[in-house]
Design an enzyme around this catalytic site. Structure first.
Site, mmCIF file in Angstrom:
data_model
loop_
_atom_site.group_PDB
_atom_site.id
_atom_site.type_symbol
_atom_site.label_atom_id
_atom_site.label_comp_id
_atom_site.label_asym_id
_atom_site.label_seq_id
_atom_site.Cartn_x
_atom_site.Cartn_y
_atom_site.Cartn_z
ATOM 1 N N ASN A 1 11.418 -1.299 -18.077
ATOM 2 C CA ASN A 1 11.627 -1.849 -16.399
ATOM 3 C C ASN A 1 10.407 -3.219 -16.677
ATOM 4 O OD1 ASN A 1 10.865 -3.117 -14.111
ATOM 5 N ND2 ASN A 1 9.666 -1.064 -13.553
ATOM 6 N N ARG B 1 15.803 -1.018 -15.860
ATOM 7 C CA ARG B 1 16.137 -1.262 -14.244
ATOM 8 C C ARG B 1 16.210 -2.468 -13.765
ATOM 9 N NH1 ARG B 1 11.013 -2.892 -10.713
ATOM 10 N NH2 ARG B 1 11.561 -2.959 -9.179
ATOM 11 N N HIS C 1 14.026 -1.032 -4.189
ATOM 12 C CA HIS C 1 13.522 0.221 -3.859
ATOM 13 C C HIS C 1 14.304 1.133 -3.771
ATOM 14 C CE1 HIS C 1 9.843 -2.209 -2.488
ATOM 15 N NE2 HIS C 1 9.695 -1.921 -3.666
ATOM 16 N N LEU D 1 5.547 3.414 0.365
ATOM 17 C CA LEU D 1 5.034 2.244 0.496
ATOM 18 C C LEU D 1 4.086 1.802 -0.898
ATOM 19 C CD1 LEU D 1 3.824 3.515 3.634
ATOM 20 C CD2 LEU D 1 5.906 1.575 3.367
ATOM 21 N N ASN E 1 2.894 -1.666 -3.429
ATOM 22 C CA ASN E 1 2.073 -3.174 -3.897
ATOM 23 C C ASN E 1 3.465 -4.072 -2.745
ATOM 24 O OD1 ASN E 1 0.317 -4.256 -4.920
ATOM 25 N ND2 ASN E 1 0.375 -3.965 -6.981
ATOM 26 N N GLY E 2 4.285 -3.904 -3.568
ATOM 27 C CA GLY E 2 6.056 -4.462 -2.410
ATOM 28 C C GLY E 2 6.290 -3.020 -1.654
ATOM 29 N N ARG F 1 2.657 -10.020 0.330
ATOM 30 C CA ARG F 1 3.877 -11.117 1.676
ATOM 31 C C ARG F 1 3.714 -10.570 2.564
ATOM 32 N NH1 ARG F 1 8.181 -7.848 -2.514
ATOM 33 N NH2 ARG F 1 7.071 -7.581 -4.069
ATOM 34 N N ASP G 1 -5.282 -4.475 -2.355
ATOM 35 C CA ASP G 1 -5.256 -3.454 -2.621
ATOM 36 C C ASP G 1 -5.998 -2.426 -1.935
ATOM 37 O OD1 ASP G 1 -6.629 -1.127 -3.637
ATOM 38 O OD2 ASP G 1 -6.032 -1.597 -5.096
ATOM 39 N N GLY H 1 2.176 3.897 -3.582
ATOM 40 C CA GLY H 1 1.341 4.134 -4.273
ATOM 41 C C GLY H 1 0.320 3.874 -3.112
ATOM 42 N N GLU I 1 11.486 6.769 -10.098
ATOM 43 C CA GLU I 1 12.511 5.748 -10.331
ATOM 44 C C GLU I 1 12.610 5.499 -11.897
ATOM 45 O OE1 GLU I 1 11.101 1.806 -8.165
ATOM 46 O OE2 GLU I 1 10.042 2.751 -8.547
#
Ligand code: AMP
Length: 399
Positions: free
Chosen positions: A7, A91, A180, A209, A211-212, A241, A283, A331, A384
């Site tokens: 990845n 990926r 995703h 849910l 970081n992105g 974002r 975070d 996360g 993933e």
């Protein structure tokens, strides 16, 4: 079969080696700061200490070469020869409208990916660099591309089309793609299995849910809608974002601040989300702590975040005419107990009731809902890499 899963980001590279149909995960690691002074590789053989290698890696080929060395290392490696690798699974972020499932990477595929780079300028170029580096270093090993966009290719036209002049879709492929996908598919399949039902018989809302962040509506085994759009900036509020906003805001801020639209988009990608609102952090561990200490904008950021997730849950129940399960993953979804509770608060009218005691758990596949919750709330750690390895084996074994 042993599979290397790769990845590649612009300056980082994550990898795993999995023994499929055997002992599963054998080793994993990450290379950071590729092409930047201070690059290093962190490698971990399952059940062994971590190995850290600080060495200059000028490009992705250097990085892959060091990963392969680590995999062959006498003490920390998991391979005696590269021939043991049956395939490499990559990926790839954007497969455009061309790829609705994983593919064997050929010259033609690389060319299509290069064409798709226009649609994902931050993501596809490093993915392609990773593919080319692996092809150079392992010229006879089959490579498979697994796309973040593929699972969303079943989204119907009324859900993926933007209400703008149709010619922009025809000329430039401007539409919702969604991302995703590998994660949404994995956790939705697990949800069906946890409920003892067939994947093609359940309606699942998946909340990735991390970081992105994105949600998806998965009905009878296929994705019918998702929250990310033309780019991964759309939809939910994220760490840095903004998620969906009124597009007029972009030009308004650009004019007021005397900056370009590009610069505003950069701010919406990197300085917005819960970081932008709170001014504390992107975070959720920091935000949770700040909220406990009474930092008002941290409380507000978490409330905005949760409300946005709720609105997607509501709309997906409407789109699917009901739901059997609501899944939390990635996360934040896997670890943030308070956020899961906040999202599910006051959703009982929709048949969603969380059990506070069952919800007091992190990172384990389990049921979080109360016994009388009509819709099951499930915690499913995403995987993933396993999905990429599975697709890779399936394609390579069929050759
Ligand atoms: P991911 O992109 O899936 O790796 O998710 C990374 C994000 O998960 C981090 O930025 C944190 O916000 C969040 N996270 C990780 N661990 C925890 C935790 N124990 N509690 C709350 N949030 C967490």
């Amino acid at each position: 079969m042993k599979v290397l899963v790769v990845n590649c980001g612009s300056s980082s590279l994550k990898y795993q080696v999995l023994e499929m149909g055997g002992s599963g995960l054998l080793a994993k690691g990450i290379v950071e700061r590729i092409g930047i002074p201070g690059s290093f590789l962190k490698h971990e053989k399952v059940g062994d200490d971590k190995m850290v290698l600080e060495v200059e890696m000028k490009n992705h080929k250097d990085a892959i070469a060091h990963v392969l060395e680590a995999l062959l290392n006498e003490d920390h490696g998991v391979l005696t020869s590269l021939d043991e690798l049956g395939a490499v699974g990559h990926r790839v972020v954007h497969g455009g409208e061309k790829y609705a499932s994983s593919v064997l990477i050929t010259e033609d595929v690389v060319q299509v990916l290069e064409e798709c780079s226009d649609l994902a300028p931050l993501h596809n170029p490093p993915n392609i660099l990773g593919i080319k580096a692996c092809q150079e270093l392992m010229p006879t090993t089959p490579m498979v591309g697994v796309f973040d966009t593929a699972f969303h290719q079943t989204v119907p036209k009324e859900a993926y089309l933007y209400a703008i002049p149709y010619e922009y879709y025809e000329k430039y492929q401007v539409r919702k793609y969604g991302f995703h996908g590998t994660s949404h598919k994995y956790v939705a399949e697990r949800a069906a299995a946890m409920m003892g039902k067939a994947f093609n018989e359940v309606k699942v809302i998946t909340c990735h849910l991390g970081n992105g962040a994105s949600c998806a509506a998965v009905k009878n085994g296929v994705c019918i809608d998702t929250s990310m759009g033309f780019t991964p900036l759309d939809g939910l509020v994220m760490g840095t974002r903004s998620g969906a906003i009124d597009p007029a805001v972009i030009i308004y801020i650009a004019e007021k601040e005397g900056i370009t639209a590009d610069q505003v988009i950069n701010i919406l990608n990197k300085k917005s989300g819960v970081l932008g609102i709170s001014g504390v952090s992107s975070d959720f561990r920091d935000l949770g702590q700040a909220a406990e200490e009474g930092v008002e904008r941290a409380v507000l950021a978490l409330a905005v975040y949760a409300l946005r997730v709720k609105t997607y849950i509501g709309s997906y129940i409407a789109e699917m005419n009901g739901a059997d399960a609501l899944v939390f993953t990635a996360g934040v979804g896997e670890n943030d107990i308070a956020m899961r509770e906040l999202i599910c608060k006051d959703l009982d009218a929709l048949g969603i009731k969380i059990d506070k005691e069952k919800n007091n758990i992190r990172g384990e596949e389990t049921i979080l809902s109360a016994d009388d919750s009509k819709i099951k709330i499930l915690l499913v750690p995403t995987n993933e890499e396993l999905m990429i390895a599975r697709d890779t084996v399936e394609i390579v074994e069929a050759l």
